[in-house]
Design a protein around this motif. Structure first.
Motif, short mmCIF file in Angstrom:
data_model
loop_
_atom_site.label_atom_id
_atom_site.label_comp_id
_atom_site.label_asym_id
_atom_site.label_seq_id
_atom_site.Cartn_x
_atom_site.Cartn_y
_atom_site.Cartn_z
N ALA A 1 -1.92 16.21 -49.27
CA ALA A 1 -3.02 16.07 -48.30
C ALA A 1 -3.75 14.75 -48.55
CB ALA A 1 -3.97 17.25 -48.39
N GLU A 2 -3.06 13.64 -48.30
CA GLU A 2 -3.67 12.33 -48.48
C GLU A 2 -4.60 12.00 -47.32
OE1 GLU A 2 -2.51 7.62 -49.16
OE2 GLU A 2 -0.95 9.08 -48.66
N PHE A 3 -5.79 11.56 -47.62
CA PHE A 3 -6.73 11.14 -46.60
C PHE A 3 -6.25 9.80 -46.01
CE2 PHE A 3 -9.01 14.50 -48.11
CZ PHE A 3 -10.34 14.58 -47.70
N THR A 4 -6.24 9.73 -44.70
CA THR A 4 -5.92 8.47 -44.02
C THR A 4 -6.84 8.31 -42.83
OG1 THR A 4 -4.27 9.52 -42.59
CG2 THR A 4 -3.48 8.61 -44.68
N ASN A 5 -6.89 7.09 -42.29
CA ASN A 5 -7.62 6.93 -41.04
C ASN A 5 -6.72 7.36 -39.88
OD1 ASN A 5 -5.90 4.81 -41.38
ND2 ASN A 5 -7.40 3.21 -41.02
N ARG A 6 -7.28 7.43 -38.70
CA ARG A 6 -6.61 8.02 -37.56
C ARG A 6 -5.27 7.35 -37.28
NH1 ARG A 6 -8.89 10.63 -32.26
NH2 ARG A 6 -7.04 10.60 -30.95
N ASP A 7 -4.29 8.18 -36.88
CA ASP A 7 -2.95 7.76 -36.49
C ASP A 7 -2.10 7.28 -37.66
OD1 ASP A 7 -3.28 8.40 -33.80
OD2 ASP A 7 -4.11 6.45 -33.31
N ASN A 8 -2.48 7.66 -38.89
CA ASN A 8 -1.67 7.35 -40.06
C ASN A 8 -1.34 8.65 -40.79
OD1 ASN A 8 -1.49 4.22 -40.62
ND2 ASN A 8 -3.52 4.64 -39.77
N PHE A 9 -0.05 8.86 -41.06
CA PHE A 9 0.39 10.12 -41.66
C PHE A 9 0.08 10.19 -43.15
CE2 PHE A 9 2.88 9.84 -37.81
CZ PHE A 9 2.96 11.15 -37.37
N GLY A 10 0.39 9.11 -43.89
CA GLY A 10 0.21 9.17 -45.33
C GLY A 10 1.12 10.21 -45.96
N ASN A 11 0.80 10.58 -47.19
CA ASN A 11 1.58 11.61 -47.89
C ASN A 11 0.92 12.96 -47.63
OD1 ASN A 11 3.61 12.62 -49.73
ND2 ASN A 11 1.93 12.90 -51.19
N SER A 12 1.19 13.53 -46.46
CA SER A 12 0.54 14.79 -46.06
C SER A 12 1.51 15.67 -45.29
CB SER A 12 -0.67 14.52 -45.16
OG SER A 12 -1.68 13.83 -45.84
N ASP A 13 1.38 16.96 -45.49
CA ASP A 13 1.97 17.90 -44.55
C ASP A 13 1.26 17.75 -43.21
OD1 ASP A 13 3.38 18.77 -46.73
OD2 ASP A 13 2.91 20.89 -46.48
N PHE A 14 1.93 18.13 -42.14
CA PHE A 14 1.23 18.08 -40.85
C PHE A 14 1.79 19.12 -39.89
CE2 PHE A 14 4.55 14.76 -40.35
CZ PHE A 14 5.18 15.17 -39.19
N PHE A 15 0.97 19.43 -38.90
CA PHE A 15 1.35 20.32 -37.80
C PHE A 15 1.25 19.53 -36.50
CE2 PHE A 15 -0.07 23.15 -34.35
CZ PHE A 15 1.04 23.97 -34.25
N MET A 16 2.27 19.67 -35.64
CA MET A 16 2.31 18.88 -34.42
C MET A 16 2.57 19.77 -33.21
SD MET A 16 4.65 15.55 -33.45
CE MET A 16 6.26 16.33 -33.44
N VAL A 17 1.82 19.49 -32.15
CA VAL A 17 2.06 20.11 -30.84
C VAL A 17 2.65 19.04 -29.93
CG1 VAL A 17 1.05 21.24 -28.84
CG2 VAL A 17 0.13 21.69 -31.12
N MET A 18 3.83 19.30 -29.42
CA MET A 18 4.45 18.40 -28.47
C MET A 18 4.33 19.05 -27.11
SD MET A 18 7.90 16.43 -29.29
CE MET A 18 8.97 16.17 -27.93
N MET A 19 3.59 18.43 -26.20
CA MET A 19 3.20 19.06 -24.95
C MET A 19 3.69 18.22 -23.77
SD MET A 19 -0.68 20.28 -24.02
CE MET A 19 -0.81 21.22 -25.55
N ASN A 20 4.37 18.88 -22.82
CA ASN A 20 4.91 18.19 -21.65
C ASN A 20 4.60 19.02 -20.40
OD1 ASN A 20 6.41 16.83 -19.70
ND2 ASN A 20 8.08 16.39 -21.11
N PRO A 21 3.41 18.85 -19.80
CA PRO A 21 3.03 19.67 -18.65
C PRO A 21 3.96 19.56 -17.45
CG PRO A 21 1.10 18.60 -19.59
CD PRO A 21 2.29 18.00 -20.26
N ILE A 22 4.62 18.40 -17.28
CA ILE A 22 5.55 18.28 -16.14
C ILE A 22 6.97 18.70 -16.53
CG2 ILE A 22 4.20 16.48 -15.02
CD1 ILE A 22 6.10 14.41 -16.12
N ASP A 23 7.20 18.99 -17.81
CA ASP A 23 8.46 19.56 -18.29
C ASP A 23 9.67 18.74 -17.84
OD1 ASP A 23 9.90 21.42 -19.78
OD2 ASP A 23 10.25 22.73 -18.04
N ASP A 24 9.59 17.41 -18.04
CA ASP A 24 10.69 16.56 -17.59
C ASP A 24 11.63 16.15 -18.72
OD1 ASP A 24 9.13 14.79 -19.00
OD2 ASP A 24 8.96 13.30 -17.40
N GLY A 25 11.35 16.60 -19.96
CA GLY A 25 12.24 16.30 -21.07
C GLY A 25 12.20 14.87 -21.56
N GLN A 26 11.26 14.05 -21.04
CA GLN A 26 11.27 12.64 -21.41
C GLN A 26 9.90 12.08 -21.77
OE1 GLN A 26 14.20 9.98 -19.44
NE2 GLN A 26 14.11 11.43 -17.74
#
Length: 823
Positions: free
Chosen positions: A103-128
């Motif tokens: 759980a490394e502290f980083t500023n926004r948009d930087n992963f660092g050495n951390s576990d993470f959870f991600m939501v990938m959202m596509n409201p138009i469901d176009d696969g791209q």
């Protein structure tokens, strides 16, 4: 060659007709639950809202062992609810050793050495074209907009809420994603493409809710489906980002006078605006832009025939520009660059009093979006101010003004039709209009990327045209063409293609192209390991080739080929290398003469052999290191002089704790007995080359101390030093490209220094709002003292004038919907 291409294209279209299977056949589904009492976003997961809500679980490994079920000790459970304002997501990620979760502290948009959870959202469901919302185990927010399946734009930033908590059973996340951050249709019942990712650093693995097959297609094509979102309406998407900044720039003063010259403060006020014109299209505008806090460019000594290309760091030009960068016809650094021409000064009778060396951008606007049928539409426009030079007559003392860059308009129009979740056809036009007696330029490109339904085979290509209104007596319309066919699925992959740019193709008024009048056949074949085997998580090997000719005359200019290998072990050690070979080549661009590129004058370069190697250790450990080295050998025909180049880079990094880390970098290179043009006489026949040794050092240091996920202090330092002493000079034989003895003498030694130090404090004091304090120290020097030691050079550098810049900037986020509710 023609038969191979014809057969490959025929097989491609047969596969299109006979293949009826979709890639994502068995997508998981989750029923969306409407709530009247949204959860409090604190990471606790104790709200009644989450009771009796369907669970997304049974995650599947994405990498390294693709398709393997999640382990019992690290299960993941995700829930989703929604109301009239936002989508709410909770995730519980079980871990038997919570105290050891990275759980490394980083500023926004930087992963660092951390576990993470991600939501990938596509409201138009176009696969791209999904968007990603990520929360690390340290609470850092990361978001990105994906385009064309592969391009992840982390410069895109939305305003949303999240919270996390490390518990006795693992760690949990809650997220609130407001509808203003999304683009979706205004329909009574909707189903959105969605997938959930979990990165587990200690296991060196990533799991996803809906399985992603790494053998074919792109990961964006494997979304699950969240069904029955009812009666949600797109809100008015209108946001204001007013800013105010104070900057003090002392110009250049001596190094022992840091505080001298900070008398005149520059005050800047402006605003960025984002407005949802429709449910699918957004307008972005920057009014009275201020780019005073962008990072420095990595400037190096350039003795070659082509300009140096720099990365874009101005946020307006990096965020949401995926449509405008198609076809590589848009190089945003052209906007607000140097004036198009130099001042015309009579050195015997006139003196240059003042000269604007930077073009000011007045404003810029972009409109982009995609219809429900997959048609992407983009419009970009920017206006830059006029620059002038002030020139005084030495005798009469009369002062005149000369325009070096007129008021200019930069414009882009893009149409991008996507279909089948994997293919697209695009049309792009760029235009530069300069007012007054200056050149105008226009470029148009038609692009295509076609895949079969299994995303196994594809055809890529483009045809482009440029037109420059400069001198009507000279040809000014140019053309370029490129097409390839390949297989990019499974373990074995390959590609074969052909490309050309004719002698008049020139997109450089708004794009960037280093050389034209070229054509060539290119391709590669490669193998990659898709499942872990032995000590390896994955590895790959590729063989590439290029066969090159001039386009205008068809002259064969040379060929090159190479073998590359890369691998990642189960212990997170990455390494690879390349072996490259080039035949004897005719270089029509090193002689700095236009007719040379048409086949008249060239410099014959010898055969070339290059080998390089790189490696990177495990970033999960406190200490890690990256390194590389390379060696190149060739023999110049002039007096059988051996030429060689070699160098290395080493970048150790140390993470003192989850808040503080440092990275040091040293790059060294040496080229012995290199040859390059130093002078050309007016009769266009006498080209003089110098034999030189070129030594370069590049020292860098980056560090950051993160107080919290919303507050950080960062340091970026770089010193680049190059010295180039010349030994002897030769004249180019314009008949055969060889070098001959000459009586020419001249002073061309170079000693080049570029020093930059940036110190930056950023605080996100409210969602979408920031305060940034910035300091820069920079020194630049260029002289002919090319025979001094490293430390002597530093002593001399510190005697050069320094430039000190202090800046304070405040940006505040205002959402129209909140403003409307207040009033």
């Amino acid at each position: 060659m023609r038969r191979i291409l014809t057969l490959a294209i025929t097989l491609f279209f047969i596969s299109q007709v006979t293949t009826a299977q979709e890639i994502n056949q068995n997508r998981k589904k989750l029923e969306a639950t409407r709530t009247d009492s949204p959860p409090r976003i604190d990471g606790e997961l104790v709200d009644d809202t989450w009771a009796n809500v369907p669970v997304a679980n049974n995650f599947v490994m994405m990498r390294p062992d693709n398709g393997k079920p999640e382990v019992d000790t690290h299960k993941t459970e995700v829930k989703l609810v929604y109301d009239d304002e936002a989508v709410y997501i909770s995730a519980m990620m079980y871990d038997p050793e919570p105290s050891k979760i990275p759980a490394e502290f980083t500023n926004r948009d930087n992963f660092g050495n951390s576990d993470f959870f991600m939501v990938m959202m596509n409201p138009i469901d176009d696969g791209q074209n999904p968007v990603m919302f990520i929360v690390t185990a340290a609470g850092t927010q990361i978001d990105s907009k994906v385009s064309n399946k592969f391009n992840e734009d982390y410069n895109w930033s939305a305003v949303w809420e999240s919270a996390h908590k490390i518990t006795d059973n693992g760690w949990s996340v809650e997220m609130k994603i407001p509808y203003r951050a999304l683009r979706f249709a205004n329909k009574p019942i909707q189903s959105w493409g969605m997938n959930f990712h979990r990165e587990i650093r200690n296991l060196n693995s990533r799991y996803t809710w809906n399985h992603i097959d790494n053998q074919q297609g792109a990961w964006t094509q494997y979304d699950g489906l969240v069904e029955n979102l009812k009666d949600i309406k797109p809100p008015t998407r209108l946001s204001f980002y007013p800013y105010a900044s104070i900057t003090s720039d002392n110009g250049t003063v001596s190094s022992n006078s840091i505080l001298v010259g900070f008398k005149d403060l520059q005050y800047n006020f402006g605003m960025d605006v984002k407005y949802g014109i429709t449910e699918n299209f957004t307008l972005d505008a920057t009014l009275i832009p201020d780019f005073g806090q962008v990072g420095f460019d990595n400037v190096t000594l350039n003795l070659g025939p082509f300009e140096q290309q720099f990365t874009e760091q101005r946020q307006f030009f990096t965020e949401g520009t995926e449509l405008f960068t198609k076809g590589r016809l848009f190089y945003s650094r052209r906007i607000g660059a140097s004036p198009i021409k130099s001042a015309n000064v009579d050195e015997d009778n006139e003196t240059l009093i003042e000269n604007d060396d930077k073009v000011k951008m007045l404003n810029a606007v972009k409109i982009s979006g995609r219809t429900k049928n997959g048609l992407g539409i983009g419009f970009f426009n920017a206006i830059t101010d006029k620059t002038e030079a002030t020139i005084q007559n030495n005798t009469t003392k009369q002062v005149r003004k000369e325009t070096t860059n007129p008021l200019s308009n930069y414009n882009i129009m893009v149409l991008d039709q996507q279909f089948n979740q994997n293919s697209s056809v695009s049309l792009i036009n760029t235009n530069v209009t300069r007012f007054g007696d200056f050149r105008d330029a226009n470029a148009t490109g038609l692009l295509w990327h076609l895949e079969d339904k299994k995303s196994t085979y594809n055809i890529d290509g483009s045809v482009k045209m440029t037109n420059i209104s400069d001198d009507p007596s000279e040809p000014n319309t140019g053309y370029a063409f490129d097409t390839s066919i390949g297989k990019h699925a499974g373990a074995w992959r390959w590609e074969i293609g052909y490309q050309f740019e004719n002698k008049d193709f020139n997109p450089n008024d708004m794009g960037i192209l280093f050389s034209n009048n070229e054509q060539g056949i290119y391709g590669f074949t490669g193998y990659r390991l898709l499942k872990p085997k032995g000590i390896f998580n994955n590895y790959g090997i590729n063989w590439y080739y290029n066969i090159n000719f001039l386009h205008h005359s068809g002259v064969y200019t040379g060929a090159n080929s190479g073998l590359s290998f890369w691998a990642n072990t189960k212990n997170r050690f990455s390494f690879g290398g390349n072996l490259n070979y080039s035949t004897e080549r005719k270089d029509f661009f090193e002689p700095r003469h236009y007719k040379g590129s048409l086949g008249g004058v060239y410099f014959k370069r010898p055969e070339r052999l290059n080998i390089n190697h790189w490696a990177s250790s495990d970033y999960r450990k406190k200490f890690a290191i990256d390194y590389d080295f390379w060696y190149t050998f060739n023999r110049q025909t002039v007096e059988e002089i051996d030429q060689m180049s070699y160098g290395f880079g080493i970048r150790p990094r140390y993470r003192f704790n989850n808040q503080f880390s440092l990275i040091y970098g040293l790059n060294y290179s040496k080229s012995e007995n290199q040859f390059g043009q130093v002078s050309k006489e007016d009769d266009d026949t006498d080209f003089y080359f110098g034999q030189r040794d070129w030594t370069s050092y590049n020292n860098s240091l980056t560090g950051k101390y993160t107080f919290s996920p919303t507050s950080s202090l960062s340091l970026t330092f770089r010193h680049n030093w190059s010295k180039v002493p010349y030994d002897q000079f030769f004249q180019l034989n314009t008949n055969n490209g060889t070098l001959e003895s000459t009586t020419y003498t001249g002073e061309h030694d170079m000693n080049f220094n570029s020093w930059n130090l940036d110190l930056n404090y950023a605080w996100q004091f409210a969602p979408g709002s920031q305060l940034i304090a910035f300091y820069r120290n920079s020194i630049f020097s260029s002289n002919d003292n090319a025979n001094q030691s490293f430390f002597k050079n530093l002593d001399n550098l510190f005697e050069e004038p320094n430039q000190h810049t202090f800046s304070l900037r405040v940006v505040y986020f205002i959402d129209y919907n909140n403003l409307k509710n207040i009033f």
